[in-house]
Design an enzyme around this catalytic site. Structure first.
Site, PDB file in Angstrom:
ATOM      1  N   CYS A 191       1.165  -1.036   0.117  1.00 41.92           N
ATOM      2  CA  CYS A 191      -0.068  -0.473  -0.073  1.00 41.92           C
ATOM      3  C   CYS A 191       1.284   0.997  -0.012  1.00 41.92           C
ATOM      4  O   CYS A 191       2.075   1.151  -0.767  1.00 41.92           O
ATOM      5  CB  CYS A 191      -0.583  -0.140   0.952  1.00 41.92           C
ATOM      6  N   THR A 192      -0.087   2.335   0.354  1.00 40.07           N
ATOM      7  CA  THR A 192       1.098   3.742   0.228  1.00 40.07           C
ATOM      8  C   THR A 192       2.111   2.927   1.302  1.00 40.07           C
ATOM      9  O   THR A 192       3.434   3.493   1.167  1.00 40.07           O
ATOM     10  CB  THR A 192       0.256   5.165   0.104  1.00 40.07           C
TER      11      THR A 192
END
Length: 301
Positions: A191-192
């Site tokens: 994810c980020t």
């Protein structure tokens, strides 16, 4: 690849950091965090939850350093390490300290990362796996993006499995529906910044996957450590920069403040794109019409 270095033309330090840990005094600490951020002139968002803390903040170097030194005085957060990027202006307009039930909403109350994390793979190891096409045991590596669909559209790892989820609460069901396709693979969730993929990997372990890793520090840490190898596009971020490239620099990608859709530089040439008001995505959704022909001025060059 060396860490990105701050330069005089980018005086603002943007940090993202989180930690899963039992945090039972969130209500009492909310005003304390708010006062400290205001004192140091920081802007952004701090989430305080019973399962831990999540922070996206920006300020000048000495302000950020003072905040991290203050945070580390609490033994629960003494080991928190922030990921950094730099900008020429303050990307946030105000400071918010919010109380939430979860750092990232999954609605899976049995997940308690502080009681044991899923195995993590660091950026350099992941790059080596992707270079050679398999992990160190010879198993094929599958990248699973745990972000929402509009974030994935800005950029992701090559050949990533993208389940087109609209919100993170959909992740458990979609993983169960696709279990057979993943069972004989080494799965790397990402994810980020690491929060969603950490929860996702723990959930997958809990439901029986035996070879699943989370990408340590997420995409932003991968960019910081090894750059953009095996990644295409940019990384969506939840501030006014909208997206960062593998050099952790802001790009020309924007987000529509009407419908929240991501608007690429090409889409910004549309007559329907009015900064802060509308974009081709919300106009098409509201009218069902085809986009009008762009003017010569908009398409010149």
């Amino acid at each position: 690849m060396p860490a990105v270095i701050q330069t005089p033309d980018k005086p603002y330090v943007n940090i993202s950091a989180y930690k899963f840990i039992t945090f039972n005094d969130t209500a009492e600490k909310r005003q304390v965090f708010l006062d400290k951020c205001k004192e140091l002139n920081l802007k952004g968002t701090v989430l305080l939850t019973p399962e831990g803390i999540n922070m996206f903040l920006a300020g000048l170097r000495h302000e950020i350093d003072a905040y991290m030194n203050w945070l580390h005085q609490d033994p629960r957060f003494a080991d928190v390490v922030a990921k950094e990027s730099f900008s020429d202006h303050q990307p946030f307009t105000k400071i918010l300290v919010k109380l939430k039930a979860e750092i990232i909403t999954m609605r899976m109350p049995l997940i308690k990362p502080e009681e044991g994390r899923a195995p993590a793979v660091d950026a350099h190891t992941l790059k080596r796996w992707l270079d050679q096409g398999h992990d160190d045991n010879g198993k094929p590596v599958v990248m699973v993006d745990t972000r929402n669909d509009f974030e994935v559209d800005v950029g992701s790892f090559d050949n990533t499995i993208d389940y087109r989820i609209a919100k993170f609460t959909e992740f458990p069901a979609v993983i169960e529906a696709n279990r057979d396709a993943l069972n004989d693979k080494t799965v790397v969730t990402f994810c980020t910044g690491g929060i969603r993929c950490e929860k996702a990997a723990i959930h997958m372990q809990n439901v029986g996957f035996d070879s699943v890793y989370q990408l340590e520090g997420g995409i932003l840490k991968y960019f910081e450590e090894v750059g953009g190898d095996h990644y295409h596009g940019d990384c969506f971020v939840f501030d006014y920069r909208t997206a960062l490239n593998p050099q952790l620099e802001a790009t020309d990608t924007k987000q529509c403040f009407a419908c929240r859709a991501v608007v690429t530089p090409r889409e910004q040439l549309s007559p329907w794109y009015i900064s802060g008001k509308s974009c081709p995505h919300c106009k098409k959704e509201s009218t069902g019409a085809s986009e009008p022909a762009a003017s010569a001025e908009a398409t010149a060059g």
